[in-house]
Design an enzyme around this catalytic site. Structure first.
Site, PDB file in Angstrom:
ATOM      1  CB  SER A 127      -0.926  -0.016   1.220  1.00 33.56           C
ATOM      2  OG  SER A 127      -1.904   0.993   1.126  1.00 33.56           O
ATOM      3  CG  ASN A 128      -0.318   4.711  -1.206  1.00 35.19           C
ATOM      4  OD1 ASN A 128      -0.975   5.498  -0.543  1.00 35.19           O
ATOM      5  ND2 ASN A 128      -0.792   4.088  -2.268  1.00 35.19           N
TER       6      ASN A 128
END
Ligand code: C5P
Length: 219
Positions: free
Chosen positions: A23-24
């Site tokens: 993810s981020n």
């Protein structure tokens, strides 16, 4: 009739196994600020929201659809696109996802080595899909976040993704409370905003989006 704004917000999660994901750092704050400003401008709002701690209050005027992955985000966007006048891609979509999701937790003992290789595959580009499949009067607004060459990369994205406007942000904007974006329009014009809260930046972005929508509508 009220303008309908469809917004993607937050990160996406691309699961590796049942407990781990790629993810981020997107907080979803900008998506929430855009939704609030659009509501203030009496728009109907639909937010397709990736997982984050930010809560967007649901109401008759504000539909919130929770999704996890980029594929789910695209499916929810496709389902709601017809009713949208303005699409704003504020989500930090994970560009790649693991080629397969392990059914059970991957055990270190099963790897038998100190290194592991993840094979990733490209995710669909949601905003690009929207921009190339839109109806004539739909407006498409994107975001660009870069660690270098911000304006030239943003201009290239505006063109390549077929957008009406792009909001260029320095990388430190991710998960921060403030932003100093440069708004770049399809005709090459630019507006550099001074550092301000994401709420104030969102007001400018919504106002510009509505202005573009009204200009196209009267053409
Ligand atoms: O290509 P890049 O990720 O930098 O582009 C950013 C813009 O594209 C944002 O508006 C983002 O929401 C959108 N995007 C998307 N789907 C992707 C990747 C980016 O909608 N898979």
């Amino acid at each position: 009739m009220a303008i309908t704004v469809l917004i993607t917000s937050g990160p996406t999660r691309e699961y590796i196994d049942p407990v781990r994901f790629v993810s981020n750092a997107s907080s979803g704050k900008m998506g929430k600020a855009l939704a609030e400003q659009a509501l203030k401008q009496k728009c109907n709002v639909i937010v397709v929201k990736g997982p984050s701690d930010i809560d967007i209050p649901r109401s008759k005027k504000c539909k919130v659809i929770d999704v996890v992955s980029a594929k789910e985000m695209l499916a929810a966007v496709k389902q709601n696109l017809k009713s949208a006048d303005i699409f704003i891609g504020a989500a930090a979509v994970s560009d790649y996802r693991p080629i397969e999701i392990a059914k059970t937790k991957i055990k270190k003992t099963d790897i038998g080595s100190d290194t592991i290789t993840l094979k990733l595959v490209k995710n669909p580009d949601i905003i690009r899909y929207v921009a190339f499949h839109r109806e004539e009067k739909q407006v498409v607004i994107g975001f660009a976040l870069e660690t270098r060459n911000l304006l030239s990369y943003a201009k290239a994205k505006l063109k390549e993704k077929n957008l009406d406007m792009i909001v260029a942000n320095a990388a430190k904007t991710i998960s921060s409370k403030n932003s100093a974006p440069t708004i770049i329009f399809k005709d090459g014009n630019m507006r550099k905003l001074k550092m301000r809260s994401k709420e104030k930046a969102a007001k400018e972005i919504i106002d510009e989006s509505i202005r573009i929508f009204k200009t196209i509508k009267t053409c």
